[in-house]
Design an enzyme around this catalytic site. Structure first.
Site, PDB file in Angstrom:
ATOM      1  CB  SER A  18      28.990   7.771 137.991  1.00  0.00           C
ATOM      2  OG  SER A  18      28.559   6.924 138.718  1.00  0.00           O
ATOM      3  CE  LYS A  42      30.536   3.510 145.297  1.00  0.00           C
ATOM      4  NZ  LYS A  42      30.929   2.484 144.122  1.00  0.00           N
ATOM      5  CG  ASN A  66      34.134  -1.933 136.999  1.00  0.00           C
ATOM      6  OD1 ASN A  66      32.933  -2.058 137.688  1.00  0.00           O
ATOM      7  ND2 ASN A  66      33.836  -1.059 135.981  1.00  0.00           N
ATOM      8  CB  CYS A 128      20.106  -0.926 136.260  1.00  0.00           C
ATOM      9  SG  CYS A 128      21.234   0.277 137.245  1.00  0.00           S
ATOM     10  N   GLY A 241      34.960   7.712 127.934  1.00  0.00           N
ATOM     11  CA  GLY A 241      35.464   6.535 127.377  1.00  0.00           C
ATOM     12  C   GLY A 241      37.046   6.559 127.264  1.00  0.00           C
ATOM     13  N   GLY A 242      37.851   6.232 128.052  1.00  0.00           N
ATOM     14  CA  GLY A 242      39.381   6.264 127.761  1.00  0.00           C
ATOM     15  C   GLY A 242      40.231   7.646 128.067  1.00  0.00           C
TER      16      GLY A 242
END
Length: 306
Positions: A18, A42, A66, A128, A241-242
């Site tokens: 996402s 997204k 980001n 969130c 993750g990476g």
């Protein structure tokens, strides 16, 4: 190469993460959507959101930070302008990422998505801030996380995948909390809260001050967290993750992941998801792996002989 979890079947275990793959359809001229396992949209909110001020993305050593601010077109526009076009790719699993600032926001988005075809699951972004609880992040408080999962599970007509925050003391405890509340699967890790300073101006390099660190720099930590979470729960785990190479995907699966998500790599190589999916199949062939699922959880942690 097929994987099955939470009632979902994907042609292979490689999924676009996402926030790095737009709404999927924007990549159709770059990536063969019918050759990847699927993608996560997204984050979708009740109403459109403009996101944070620029600069919102900066490069770091072996990654990036980001703070986009969850910019998105809103669930209504997604259903009207994006989802219909995705019907051209029925073999590509569409997972809708859902977020909100109150539990009711998540519920409203899921109720709107429930009425449409073409989606295989929901991924709850639990990172969130919950405005009803002083900005507390759902995914860092087990009570809030449990309530979120329990209430969305009650109304969801599709499997619920809970995307966990890594910014916690015990990822295993939060994984168990999601499972106990009814999650069908979990995905991890999301980005790590980070800060970068411009030493010439002495100001943060991101307008939001802090942002989320992703990319190869976080991979060893992400693999460790996936391993810990997979040991703690019985529901499937999706690791991320990476990941930039097929071998990275293998590592996550050996740690216990049933599937993997590729995110930041798409910024450097827009075809990264397809490349990794294709490369994973070749890796399995070279190593005489008949079923990719046989890799899951095969890490050997027994003491080695001296």
């Amino acid at each position: 190469m097929k994987v099955r979890f939470a009632g979902i079947e994907l042609r292979n275990p490689v999924i676009a993460a996402s926030g790095t793959f737009a709404y999927g359809i924007e990549f159709e001229e770059i990536v063969s959507l019918d050759r990847i396992g699927g993608f996560v949209t997204k984050g979708l909110s009740r109403e459109p959101m403009g996101g944070n001020q620029a600069p919102r993305i900066i490069e770091t050593a072996a990654g990036m930070i980001n703070a986009i601010g969850l910019q998105n077109i809103g669930v209504k526009a997604f259903l009207e302008t994006k989802l219909p076009a995705l019907a051209r790719y029925p073999s590509c699993g569409v997972i809708a990422n859902v977020f909100g600032y109150e539990v009711e926001d998540y519920i409203a988005v899921i109720e709107a998505l429930n009425e449409k075809r073409g989606i295989v699951a929901y991924e709850l972004n639990a990172s969130c801030p919950n405005t009803k609880h002083g900005g507390q992040v759902f995914g860092t408080d087990w009570r809030l996380l449990g309530e979120l999962v329990l209430r969305t599970k009650e109304i969801a007509k599709r499997p619920i995948i809970v995307k966990l925050s890594p910014n916690v003391t015990s990822i295993a405890a939060m994984a168990r909390c999601a499972e106990d509340a009814g999650a069908d699967a979990i995905s991890l890790v999301n980005t790590f809260v980070s800060l970068s300073i411009d030493i010439k101006t002495r100001r943060p390099r991101i307008a939001n001050i802090t942002g989320g660190l992703s990319g190869p720099a976080i991979k060893p930590i992400a693999v460790r967290m996936v391993w810990e979470a997979a040991k703690a729960v019985k529901i499937p785990v999706i690791g991320m993750g990476g990941i930039t190479t097929p071998e990275d995907a293998v590592e996550f699966m050996m740690a216990g992941a049933t599937a993997v998500q590729v995110g930041t790599a798409s910024y450097a190589d827009p075809r990264a998801v397809e490349r990794i999916a294709h490369g994973l199949e070749h890796w399995c062939t070279r190593h005489h792996i008949e079923r990719v699922t046989s890799l899951i959880g095969t890490i050997d942690t027994t003491p080695s002989e001296k």
